[in-house]
Design an enzyme around this catalytic site. Structure first.
Site, PDB file in Angstrom:
ATOM      1  N   HIS A  80       0.856  -1.277  -0.163  1.00 32.55           N
ATOM      2  CA  HIS A  80       0.080   0.031   0.032  1.00 32.55           C
ATOM      3  C   HIS A  80       0.968   1.285  -0.103  1.00 32.55           C
ATOM      4  O   HIS A  80       1.947   1.170   0.332  1.00 32.55           O
ATOM      5  CB  HIS A  80      -0.983   0.033   1.362  1.00 32.55           C
ATOM      6  CG  HIS A  80      -0.418   0.423   2.554  1.00 32.55           C
ATOM      7  ND1 HIS A  80      -0.362   1.677   3.151  1.00 32.55           N
ATOM      8  CD2 HIS A  80       0.564  -0.354   3.349  1.00 32.55           C
ATOM      9  CE1 HIS A  80       0.358   1.804   4.203  1.00 32.55           C
ATOM     10  NE2 HIS A  80       0.805   0.464   4.475  1.00 32.55           N
ATOM     11  N   CYS A  81       0.424   2.254  -0.643  1.00 33.66           N
ATOM     12  CA  CYS A  81       0.958   3.676  -0.463  1.00 33.66           C
ATOM     13  C   CYS A  81       0.058   4.466   0.392  1.00 33.66           C
ATOM     14  O   CYS A  81      -0.632   3.945   1.278  1.00 33.66           O
ATOM     15  CB  CYS A  81       1.057   3.932  -1.750  1.00 33.66           C
ATOM     16  SG  CYS A  81      -0.299   4.508  -2.810  1.00 33.66           S
ATOM     17  N   MET A  82       0.168   5.936   0.185  1.00 29.81           N
ATOM     18  CA  MET A  82      -0.519   6.797   1.021  1.00 29.81           C
ATOM     19  C   MET A  82      -1.965   6.670   0.984  1.00 29.81           C
ATOM     20  O   MET A  82      -2.912   6.902   1.912  1.00 29.81           O
ATOM     21  CB  MET A  82      -0.111   8.138   0.950  1.00 29.81           C
ATOM     22  CG  MET A  82      -0.997   9.394   1.762  1.00 29.81           C
ATOM     23  SD  MET A  82      -0.085  10.840   1.260  1.00 29.81           S
ATOM     24  CE  MET A  82       1.595  10.766   1.783  1.00 29.81           C
ATOM     25  N   THR A  83      -2.700   6.330  -0.342  1.00 30.84           N
ATOM     26  CA  THR A  83      -3.895   6.454  -0.352  1.00 30.84           C
ATOM     27  C   THR A  83      -4.529   4.968  -1.086  1.00 30.84           C
ATOM     28  O   THR A  83      -5.660   4.633  -1.304  1.00 30.84           O
ATOM     29  CB  THR A  83      -4.478   7.464  -1.522  1.00 30.84           C
ATOM     30  OG1 THR A  83      -3.608   7.250  -2.764  1.00 30.84           O
ATOM     31  CG2 THR A  83      -4.083   8.634  -0.835  1.00 30.84           C
ATOM     32  N   ARG A  84      -3.605   4.113  -1.466  1.00 27.35           N
ATOM     33  CA  ARG A  84      -3.999   2.901  -2.443  1.00 27.35           C
ATOM     34  C   ARG A  84      -3.616   1.623  -1.789  1.00 27.35           C
ATOM     35  O   ARG A  84      -2.648   1.518  -1.342  1.00 27.35           O
ATOM     36  CB  ARG A  84      -3.580   2.815  -3.750  1.00 27.35           C
ATOM     37  CG  ARG A  84      -3.718   4.201  -4.671  1.00 27.35           C
ATOM     38  CD  ARG A  84      -3.286   4.191  -5.816  1.00 27.35           C
ATOM     39  NE  ARG A  84      -3.491   5.564  -6.752  1.00 27.35           N
ATOM     40  CZ  ARG A  84      -3.294   5.824  -8.134  1.00 27.35           C
ATOM     41  NH1 ARG A  84      -2.826   4.887  -8.851  1.00 27.35           N
ATOM     42  NH2 ARG A  84      -3.393   6.913  -8.628  1.00 27.35           N
TER      43      ARG A  84
END
Length: 463
Positions: A27-31
């Site tokens: 995961h990243c910041m939003t996904r």
């Protein structure tokens, strides 16, 4: 925003073809990023229907579920269910693989808007918090409901928080832009400190000539200056990269920060900062000229450009230059009606953003901007939080503002009260005998921008 993490995660896994179909997850910041064994078993339609999911993106061989804040909790729950080992958040920039794009006016504008949006988006919480505190001071202060006196500690504290949010905008913009352009944020903050240092402000106020290494510096106040700061940090990022290439490692610790600042002082204070002011000065002169020559066309131009004039801090000089003429005539049929039209168009676009934008966070931002503007006439959250970040919001506002201004011009509505009236929805009172005509223009501006916003929506964002 995901309310029930366990349920949402279970539904995502099922819609992705079951946990057996998930080969890996990050995961990243939003996904939430899923590597699937067979993407054919995954249903984008089913994933999009899950509460808290903003959209589904296919990129980099992954199915990426855009969630926004709270994605880390969904990721942890997915790892628990699927038996994966959790990993640290990865960079959002992995999707932004740079390709060589043909240089066109459209690509240049898109790049500029992208850079500006990327620099402003991270500091949105400042606009929201400052706007709410300022709203409390204005709404409950002595000039409105009178529940708080000027000596009330709560009134003073709310004013301080609200003012700090906007007075020190160059600091916030410097840090955020440095992150955007991969520049040292501490050096960017130092330059913002130079721009807002009391001695520098005193030099500007004195009006006496000042030079940087013998180069004349245009006397400009950068209080609340966002766009000049972003431009300066962008240039600083290139200076920093160049210095890293040419400086030997043994002197880099001292040489890099010192030389970066030494180079940027004349570049920022004598070139880039003043260039922004000069350009907006030309626009201000154009507005003054149009207001005295072409009438209704000037109203449309002013209504469309006024948010940009405000963002560069040129609205006060324009108003100051024109006020004597208004006082002598007893009315203003050009600039004031146009600014009122654009403010009502902004409220329409804010409401549209609250109802139509993608994602819970964006809609919450829209409601925050709408409430602070309607109840306290505070437009900065809209200007920096939505208008400068979203090309469609800018377009719907421009069309609404132009429509309202054109309506006022055709009806001959004149403003006779040159001071504010507190609440934007009371602006028709400023038209005096032309109150009904002014109100019609306000309604047109509001309705057009709101209608366009609801019909065509806004630029899609991750959160």
């Amino acid at each position: 925003m995901v309310k029930d993490v366990k349920q949402a995660t279970a539904e995502i896994i099922a819609a992705a073809g079951g946990k057996e179909n998930i080969a890996a997850a990050t995961h990243c910041m939003t996904r939430l990023r899923l590597n699937l064994k067979d993407e054919g078993l995954s249903s984008d339609e089913a994933i999009n229907k899950i509460e808290g999911v903003i959209s589904v993106v296919h990129a980099g061989g992954q199915v990426q579920v855009v969630i926004g804040q709270g994605v880390d909790k969904v990721y942890d729950e997915l790892c628990r269910i699927a038996g994966f080992e959790t990993q640290n958040r990865i960079s959002e920039d992995l999707d932004n693989v740079k390709t060589k794009e043909k240089l066109t006016p459209k690509s240049v504008i898109n790049s500029m808007m992208g850079a500006l949006s990327g620099s402003i988006t991270p500091i949105l919480p400042i606009f929201i918090a400052a706007g709410i505190f300022k709203m409390i001071a204005v709404l409950f202060g002595p000039k409105n409901f009178g529940l708080l006196t000027e000596t009330s500690h709560l009134f003073m504290l709310c004013n301080i928080v609200g003012s700090a949010g906007y007075y020190f905008l160059p600091f916030y913009a410097a840090y955020s832009a440095a992150k955007k352009f991969n520049c040292n944020p501490i050096m960017a903050l130092l330059f913002a400190g130079v721009m807002l240092h009391p001695d520098m402000l005193a030099i500007v106020s004195s009006g006496e000539a000042f030079t940087v290494y013998g180069i004349p510096m245009k006397l400009v106040s950068y209080v609340q200056a966002v766009i000049p700061m972003v431009l300066i940090v962008w240039a600083m990022s290139y200076v920093e990269k160049w210095l890293k290439k040419v400086l030997p490692n043994m002197v880099r610790t001292i040489g890099l920060p010192v030389l970066t600042m030494a180079i940027m002082l004349p570049v920022g204070l004598c070139v880039l900062g003043p260039v922004c002011t000069i350009i907006m000065g030309w626009i201000a002169d154009l507005i003054v000229w149009l207001s005295s020559t072409v009438g209704i066309l000037a109203m449309v131009v002013v209504a469309v450009l006024w948010p940009l004039v405000i963002s560069f801090g040129m609205h006060v000089p324009v108003m100051t230059a024109l006020l004597p003429a208004w006082m002598e005539m007893g009315f203003d049929a050009i600039v004031s009606p146009a600014t009122i039209a654009q403010s009502m168009a902004a409220i329409g676009a804010e409401l549209g953003y609250a109802l139509r934008s993608d994602g819970v966070e964006n809609r919450s931002l829209g409601w925050s901007c709408f409430v602070t503007n309607v109840t306290a006439n505070i437009g900065e959250p809209w200007l920096y939080g939505i208008y400068l970040r979203d090309k469609k919001a800018m377009l719907w506002h421009a069309i609404g503002a132009a429509s309202g201004a054109l309506t006022m011009g055709l009806l001959g509505a004149k403003v006779v009260m040159f001071s504010g009236v507190g609440f934007p929805w009371l602006n028709p009172l400023r038209f005096g005998e032309d109150m009904i005509l002014g109100a019609i223009g306000c309604i047109v501006a509001f309705a057009v921008s709101l209608t366009l916003s609801l019909l065509f929506g806004f630029t899609k964002k991750d959160a």
